[in-house]
Write a protein that holds these residues in place. Sequence first.
Motif, mmCIF file in Angstrom:
data_model
loop_
_atom_site.group_PDB
_atom_site.id
_atom_site.type_symbol
_atom_site.label_atom_id
_atom_site.label_comp_id
_atom_site.label_asym_id
_atom_site.label_seq_id
_atom_site.Cartn_x
_atom_site.Cartn_y
_atom_site.Cartn_z
ATOM 1 N N TYR A 23 6.569 -3.814 20.413
ATOM 2 C CA TYR A 23 7.070 -3.120 19.232
ATOM 3 C C TYR A 23 8.097 -2.035 19.572
ATOM 4 C CZ TYR A 23 6.896 -0.934 14.589
ATOM 5 O OH TYR A 23 7.228 -0.431 13.361
ATOM 6 N N PRO A 24 7.780 -1.066 20.453
ATOM 7 C CA PRO A 24 8.785 -0.018 20.728
ATOM 8 C C PRO A 24 10.063 -0.559 21.343
ATOM 9 C CG PRO A 24 6.873 0.201 22.181
ATOM 10 C CD PRO A 24 6.505 -0.792 21.138
ATOM 11 N N LEU A 25 9.959 -1.615 22.141
ATOM 12 C CA LEU A 25 11.151 -2.210 22.739
ATOM 13 C C LEU A 25 12.055 -2.803 21.665
ATOM 14 C CD1 LEU A 25 12.846 -3.232 25.136
ATOM 15 C CD2 LEU A 25 11.322 -5.229 25.234
ATOM 16 N N MET A 26 11.498 -3.586 20.762
ATOM 17 C CA MET A 26 12.310 -4.245 19.747
ATOM 18 C C MET A 26 12.874 -3.235 18.741
ATOM 19 S SD MET A 26 12.238 -7.223 20.905
ATOM 20 C CE MET A 26 13.192 -8.007 19.614
ATOM 21 N N LEU A 27 12.079 -2.240 18.372
ATOM 22 C CA LEU A 27 12.570 -1.226 17.443
ATOM 23 C C LEU A 27 13.696 -0.424 18.082
ATOM 24 C CD1 LEU A 27 12.521 0.391 14.849
ATOM 25 C CD2 LEU A 27 10.574 1.693 15.756
ATOM 26 N N ALA A 28 13.524 -0.037 19.343
ATOM 27 C CA ALA A 28 14.568 0.732 20.028
ATOM 28 C C ALA A 28 15.855 -0.084 20.154
ATOM 29 C CB ALA A 28 14.072 1.184 21.397
ATOM 30 N N ARG A 29 15.739 -1.362 20.409
ATOM 31 C CA ARG A 29 16.930 -2.214 20.475
ATOM 32 C C ARG A 29 17.668 -2.235 19.147
ATOM 33 N NH1 ARG A 29 14.503 -7.414 23.870
ATOM 34 N NH2 ARG A 29 14.945 -6.587 25.965
ATOM 35 N N ALA A 30 16.924 -2.341 18.048
ATOM 36 C CA ALA A 30 17.560 -2.365 16.735
ATOM 37 C C ALA A 30 18.207 -1.023 16.414
ATOM 38 C CB ALA A 30 16.530 -2.734 15.666
ATOM 39 N N LEU A 31 17.566 0.068 16.784
ATOM 40 C CA LEU A 31 18.127 1.396 16.531
ATOM 41 C C LEU A 31 19.387 1.641 17.351
ATOM 42 C CD1 LEU A 31 14.827 3.462 16.482
ATOM 43 C CD2 LEU A 31 16.387 3.199 14.558
ATOM 44 N N ALA A 32 19.429 1.079 18.556
ATOM 45 C CA ALA A 32 20.542 1.340 19.469
ATOM 46 C C ALA A 32 21.869 0.818 18.950
ATOM 47 C CB ALA A 32 20.248 0.732 20.842
#
Length: 359
Positions: A23-32
């Motif tokens: 979850y944190p990996l995919m969310l951070a990718r989208a935010l980036a």
Amino acid sequence: MRVIHVAPAAFGADGVYGGGERYPLMLARALASGVDCELVTFGPYARLIREPGGLRIRVLRRRGCWRGHPAHPLALGLPSALAGADVVHTHQLRSAPSRLAALVRRRHLAVTDHGLGGGGWCGLLPRLFERFLVVSRFSARTLNAPPGRTDVLYGGADPACYRPDPRADRAGVLFVGRITPHKGLDRLIRALPDDAELTVVGSGGHDPRPPESGYPALLVRLAAGKRVRFTGPVDDAEAARLYREAAVLVLPSVHRTCYGRTVAISELLGLTALEAMASGTPVICSRLGGLPEVVRDGETGFLTEPGDVGELRDRIRTLLADRPLARRLGDDARQLVLERFTWDHCAQRCLTAYATMLE
């Protein structure tokens, strides 16, 4: 805006194959794609990874783990890694990194919990966080998150990676998840119709204590004489193929395991359900936790009573036998993901919450 996410364990071979890590990996990718975003996590050696989409992943060298638990890594560099952030967003409220971040970071601190147990410093720990960004309404209730400081982000799936293939000849049952007793895989194997094939994707948990430590062996015994295939962990491309080719994904999580242990929090959300739905695959899952918030009974799949082997078998038989029904449910499932549950939708909800914090 500079945002730093903190995840106690990386997703993958150097960490844990689990939803709380993915979850944190995919969310951070989208935010980036829209803000300056960095994901701080922990591993056997320090390194900095720069991904093509703009995300920086800073791995701090793990000096050990408190009480030997992977969610409690100890690293000297965490306070300095958080310097200069406008928002620090930690994952797992009760993890050691979240606790340390709460002590060294006084303002603009948000948290997303993924079900890690533990104490909360007699109620003091939650008060140190400015915003609770939860994955479901169920998660908010379990955390007793203050309504005025809580936003529901849900989760997402990448509809470009997880997509249906009209040429695929769908067949069989798919399970994707950690192979632990609370996931109810033993119930699924018992419920599997004699003429059906089951593919199990995932790895075991971290509980070495008996009898739970014997769970993988129990599953092998239950699968004897049945068409059950255990693949272990797979990469995203292979997972996407398996979703596209499956007739149905089943998530049979339970409140009470086959060993008699009661599970207070079994499924806060269910990322694998969203990935299957994005792939046009109907989902059968237990009516518990956050799953009913993303799987609509009779519209995108079916909800069943946790642990009810007979009902689970009937629902599996229905979708394997009625291809038009399965296709309709799968089409509606993908449409729902496109409307509400992509990572871009999740990131936008997250940015709205950050803006509230920075006002």
